[in-house]
Design a protein around this motif. Structure first.
Motif, PDB file in Angstrom:
ATOM      1  N   ASP A  78      43.553  40.618  49.696  1.00 29.14           N
ATOM      2  CA  ASP A  78      42.507  41.516  49.365  1.00 29.14           C
ATOM      3  C   ASP A  78      41.153  40.855  48.999  1.00 29.14           C
ATOM      4  O   ASP A  78      40.253  41.584  49.340  1.00 29.14           O
ATOM      5  CB  ASP A  78      42.888  42.732  48.619  1.00 29.14           C
ATOM      6  CG  ASP A  78      43.969  43.418  48.931  1.00 29.14           C
ATOM      7  OD1 ASP A  78      43.770  43.855  50.234  1.00 29.14           O
ATOM      8  OD2 ASP A  78      44.822  43.907  48.289  1.00 29.14           O
TER       9      ASP A  78
ATOM     10  N   VAL B   7      46.658  42.680  39.415  1.00 26.93           N
ATOM     11  CA  VAL B   7      46.644  42.086  40.977  1.00 26.93           C
ATOM     12  C   VAL B   7      47.774  40.868  41.051  1.00 26.93           C
ATOM     13  O   VAL B   7      48.022  40.318  40.067  1.00 26.93           O
ATOM     14  CB  VAL B   7      45.185  41.441  41.246  1.00 26.93           C
ATOM     15  CG1 VAL B   7      44.205  42.575  41.139  1.00 26.93           C
ATOM     16  CG2 VAL B   7      44.826  40.226  40.324  1.00 26.93           C
ATOM     17  N   ARG B   8      48.244  40.656  42.060  1.00 25.86           N
ATOM     18  CA  ARG B   8      49.083  39.491  42.447  1.00 25.86           C
ATOM     19  C   ARG B   8      48.504  38.520  43.125  1.00 25.86           C
ATOM     20  O   ARG B   8      47.750  38.479  44.373  1.00 25.86           O
ATOM     21  CB  ARG B   8      50.175  40.494  43.200  1.00 25.86           C
ATOM     22  CG  ARG B   8      51.301  39.218  43.631  1.00 25.86           C
ATOM     23  CD  ARG B   8      52.384  40.017  44.351  1.00 25.86           C
ATOM     24  NE  ARG B   8      52.056  41.268  45.444  1.00 25.86           N
ATOM     25  CZ  ARG B   8      51.965  40.703  46.743  1.00 25.86           C
ATOM     26  NH1 ARG B   8      52.397  39.382  47.109  1.00 25.86           N
ATOM     27  NH2 ARG B   8      51.718  41.637  47.579  1.00 25.86           N
TER      28      ARG B   8
ATOM     29  N   GLN C 228      40.075  51.423  46.490  1.00 24.64           N
ATOM     30  CA  GLN C 228      38.808  50.986  45.912  1.00 24.64           C
ATOM     31  C   GLN C 228      38.270  52.122  44.997  1.00 24.64           C
ATOM     32  O   GLN C 228      38.441  53.435  45.386  1.00 24.64           O
ATOM     33  CB  GLN C 228      37.663  51.009  47.123  1.00 24.64           C
ATOM     34  CG  GLN C 228      38.050  49.742  48.041  1.00 24.64           C
ATOM     35  CD  GLN C 228      36.849  49.659  49.145  1.00 24.64           C
ATOM     36  OE1 GLN C 228      35.782  50.131  48.967  1.00 24.64           O
ATOM     37  NE2 GLN C 228      37.197  48.747  50.188  1.00 24.64           N
TER      38      GLN C 228
ATOM     39  N   GLU D 286      39.574  52.740  42.279  1.00 22.99           N
ATOM     40  CA  GLU D 286      40.400  53.172  41.192  1.00 22.99           C
ATOM     41  C   GLU D 286      40.899  52.132  40.395  1.00 22.99           C
ATOM     42  O   GLU D 286      40.410  51.086  40.182  1.00 22.99           O
ATOM     43  CB  GLU D 286      42.082  53.328  42.188  1.00 22.99           C
ATOM     44  CG  GLU D 286      41.816  54.651  43.079  1.00 22.99           C
ATOM     45  CD  GLU D 286      42.957  54.740  43.733  1.00 22.99           C
ATOM     46  OE1 GLU D 286      44.252  53.774  43.590  1.00 22.99           O
ATOM     47  OE2 GLU D 286      43.454  55.414  44.809  1.00 22.99           O
ATOM     48  N   TYR D 287      41.362  52.561  39.038  1.00 18.87           N
ATOM     49  CA  TYR D 287      41.766  51.662  38.123  1.00 18.87           C
ATOM     50  C   TYR D 287      42.779  50.678  38.151  1.00 18.87           C
ATOM     51  O   TYR D 287      43.746  51.214  39.227  1.00 18.87           O
ATOM     52  CB  TYR D 287      42.023  52.284  36.624  1.00 18.87           C
ATOM     53  CG  TYR D 287      40.761  52.713  36.016  1.00 18.87           C
ATOM     54  CD1 TYR D 287      39.987  52.006  35.090  1.00 18.87           C
ATOM     55  CD2 TYR D 287      40.541  54.109  36.108  1.00 18.87           C
ATOM     56  CE1 TYR D 287      39.009  52.474  34.792  1.00 18.87           C
ATOM     57  CE2 TYR D 287      39.588  54.557  35.371  1.00 18.87           C
ATOM     58  CZ  TYR D 287      38.437  53.688  34.641  1.00 18.87           C
ATOM     59  OH  TYR D 287      37.501  54.499  34.232  1.00 18.87           O
ATOM     60  N   THR D 288      42.894  49.321  38.327  1.00 20.44           N
ATOM     61  CA  THR D 288      43.883  48.457  38.460  1.00 20.44           C
ATOM     62  C   THR D 288      44.637  48.156  37.255  1.00 20.44           C
ATOM     63  O   THR D 288      43.902  47.773  36.223  1.00 20.44           O
ATOM     64  CB  THR D 288      43.337  47.399  39.180  1.00 20.44           C
ATOM     65  OG1 THR D 288      44.569  46.417  39.779  1.00 20.44           O
ATOM     66  CG2 THR D 288      42.352  46.401  38.627  1.00 20.44           C
TER      67      THR D 288
ATOM     68  N   TYR E  59      35.268  43.701  39.015  1.00 21.44           N
ATOM     69  CA  TYR E  59      35.994  44.384  38.130  1.00 21.44           C
ATOM     70  C   TYR E  59      35.656  44.383  36.887  1.00 21.44           C
ATOM     71  O   TYR E  59      35.179  43.297  36.245  1.00 21.44           O
ATOM     72  CB  TYR E  59      37.624  43.627  38.235  1.00 21.44           C
ATOM     73  CG  TYR E  59      38.178  43.772  39.581  1.00 21.44           C
ATOM     74  CD1 TYR E  59      39.218  44.783  39.630  1.00 21.44           C
ATOM     75  CD2 TYR E  59      38.200  42.632  40.328  1.00 21.44           C
ATOM     76  CE1 TYR E  59      39.879  44.704  40.724  1.00 21.44           C
ATOM     77  CE2 TYR E  59      39.028  42.957  41.653  1.00 21.44           C
ATOM     78  CZ  TYR E  59      39.894  44.084  41.613  1.00 21.44           C
ATOM     79  OH  TYR E  59      40.359  43.998  42.953  1.00 21.44           O
TER      80      TYR E  59
ATOM     81  N   ASP F 197      45.626  43.394  45.672  1.00 15.48           N
ATOM     82  CA  ASP F 197      45.539  44.384  44.751  1.00 15.48           C
ATOM     83  C   ASP F 197      45.862  45.942  45.456  1.00 15.48           C
ATOM     84  O   ASP F 197      45.256  46.422  46.399  1.00 15.48           O
ATOM     85  CB  ASP F 197      43.931  44.690  44.253  1.00 15.48           C
ATOM     86  CG  ASP F 197      43.581  45.662  43.328  1.00 15.48           C
ATOM     87  OD1 ASP F 197      44.541  46.570  42.703  1.00 15.48           O
ATOM     88  OD2 ASP F 197      42.542  45.878  42.973  1.00 15.48           O
ATOM     89  N   GLU F 198      46.853  46.518  44.596  1.00 19.84           N
ATOM     90  CA  GLU F 198      47.316  47.548  45.376  1.00 19.84           C
ATOM     91  C   GLU F 198      46.632  48.900  45.234  1.00 19.84           C
ATOM     92  O   GLU F 198      46.740  50.026  45.820  1.00 19.84           O
ATOM     93  CB  GLU F 198      48.994  47.772  45.073  1.00 19.84           C
ATOM     94  CG  GLU F 198      50.143  46.711  45.311  1.00 19.84           C
ATOM     95  CD  GLU F 198      49.924  46.215  46.780  1.00 19.84           C
ATOM     96  OE1 GLU F 198      49.568  47.157  47.572  1.00 19.84           O
ATOM     97  OE2 GLU F 198      50.525  45.193  47.222  1.00 19.84           O
ATOM     98  N   ALA F 199      45.730  48.941  44.049  1.00 22.41           N
ATOM     99  CA  ALA F 199      44.947  49.825  43.727  1.00 22.41           C
ATOM    100  C   ALA F 199      43.850  50.263  45.179  1.00 22.41           C
ATOM    101  O   ALA F 199      43.447  48.942  45.491  1.00 22.41           O
ATOM    102  CB  ALA F 199      44.318  49.763  42.470  1.00 22.41           C
TER     103      ALA F 199
END
Length: 390
Positions: A174, A164-165, A157, A159-161, A226, A153-155
């Motif tokens: 992550d 995810v990959r 903590q 933050e809105y995502t 989430y 998850d590049e977002a």
């Protein structure tokens, strides 16, 4: 009315007499005076009513220009351009400018490709493209992931995502999904705070069931969750996804539940984990501030130890684990007596007198040997105690 008699066909002219001069040659079909075209083989003259035909554009010239512009297979554009110039000269076609432009562009593109191959930029670009395609194909919302899937998850903590990959759990990630559940009982959007509290509570429980081998966790392990935002909720997404991760990316799965543990491992952790849970529930207040809370905590620990002693002795262990588990049980016997003494302290001073010894008898070393024999994580975690001796 009488019909008009037909006009008799014209009589052929009489042949000239021999030796007589002739002013004109024998007339053709369109040589009569006043006709618009003279000496013409057809009704429109030698080139038709619109003048001579226009020269066509050479197709190879067009192909050369297109290949040079789009930079795909640039040598092809170069070859097409050379051949098109030859055809243009022979056939009188148009497109010479396009052919020359195609040769120039293709030559530049070919040179760039050669330089890219030499320096490795082409290979790097192909790898980056493939990586991007894989990332795009694996991007999903956390609520769509299955239990046990790991993700990046590049977002940050909090933050809105936007997605995810999904990656293999053997790769740095992550977190991994421990489960998901439907947020029910709300007639309308409950708000972020309500969903956050629900996620914290339920996801903590899921994490505990997902990671039974608690020694595999680190000090920075986190329970993740989430929740849907207002727009997603109104669109019908009411699920909350739970996961476990850390401040740093992990490598390898943390899953250790009934689907991954054998009977001996599961039995050992079922009886031992409540002891760890009781130890971690130590009150924040010092015994001088709240003696009763600390005494109650010590009694809970003693009860968990006694329950583990009873459960472990009630099972027949595999031959390889009998010795280590037996040594662990002896350590629990000694710990039970000391924690009972701690729970019976008359005041804060007596509590501190028994406190350090009670923690020393928590059988980390014996537990480590038993865990090793059972194939569990056997490196002790950081100690949960917060009080220091006085």
């Amino acid at each position: 009315m009488e019909p008009t008699p037909p006009t008799p066909p014209p009589q052929p002219p009489e042949p000239p007499r021999p030796g007589a001069p002739a002013a004109y040659q024998a007339p053709g079909p369109y040589t009569s005076p006043g006709m618009p075209y003279t000496a013409a083989p057809g009704p429109y003259g030698p080139h038709g009513p619109y003048g001579p035909p226009r020269a066509t554009t050479n197709g190879l010239a067009v192909g050369s220009l297109v290949s040079g512009i789009v930079c795909c297979l640039p040598p092809l554009g170069l070859v097409l351009g050379i051949f098109s110039l030859r055809q243009i000269g022979k056939r009188g076609q148009g497109g010479k400018g396009m052919a020359i432009a195609g040769i120039a562009l293709s030559s530049i593109s070919t040179l760039l490709v050669v330089l890219g191959l030499i320096t490795g930029q082409i290979q790097e670009g192909v790898r980056a493209f493939n990586e991007g395609m894989r990332e795009a194909a694996s991007a999903r919302m956390p609520m769509e992931l299955r239990t046990g899937e790991c993700f990046v998850d590049e977002a940050g903590q909090g933050e809105y995502t936007l997605g995810v990959r999904v990656v293999d759990c053997d790769e740095p990630h992550d977190g991994e999904i421990t489960g998901r559940f439907e947020a029910t009982g709300f007639d309308a959007w409950p708000g972020e705070r309500e969903l956050t509290e629900l996620g914290e509570e339920r996801c903590e429980t899921m994490a505990t069931a997902y990671v039974r081998d608690t020694w595999s966790l680190t000090a920075d392990s986190l329970s993740l969750y989430y929740t849907p935002d207002r727009r997603s909720w109104r669109a019908g997404e009411h699920r909350i996804a739970c996961g476990i991760g850390g401040e740093e990316r992990l490598t390898g799965s943390l899953r250790s539940d009934a689907s991954t543990l054998d009977a001996g491992q599961l039995a050992f952790l079922t009886h031992v984990n409540p002891v760890e849970d009781a130890l971690y529930a130590e009150p924040e207040d010092e015994p001088e501030d709240d003696l009763q809370a600390n005494l109650a905590w010590a009694a809970d620990v003693r009860a968990a130890v006694d329950s583990a002693r009873s459960g472990l002795r009630g099972r027949t262990w595999e031959q390889s684990a009998r010795g280590p588990v037996g040594a662990y049980l002896k350590s629990l016997d000694a710990a039970s007596k000391q924690w009972a003494k701690l729970a019976a302290a008359e005041d804060a001073e007596a509590f501190w007198d028994a406190y350090d010894r009670a923690w020393e008898l928590v059988p980390d070393e014996a537990s480590s040997e038993a865990r090793k024999a059972l194939g569990l994580t056997h490196t002790p975690p950081e100690g949960p105690g917060e009080h220091d001796s006085v």
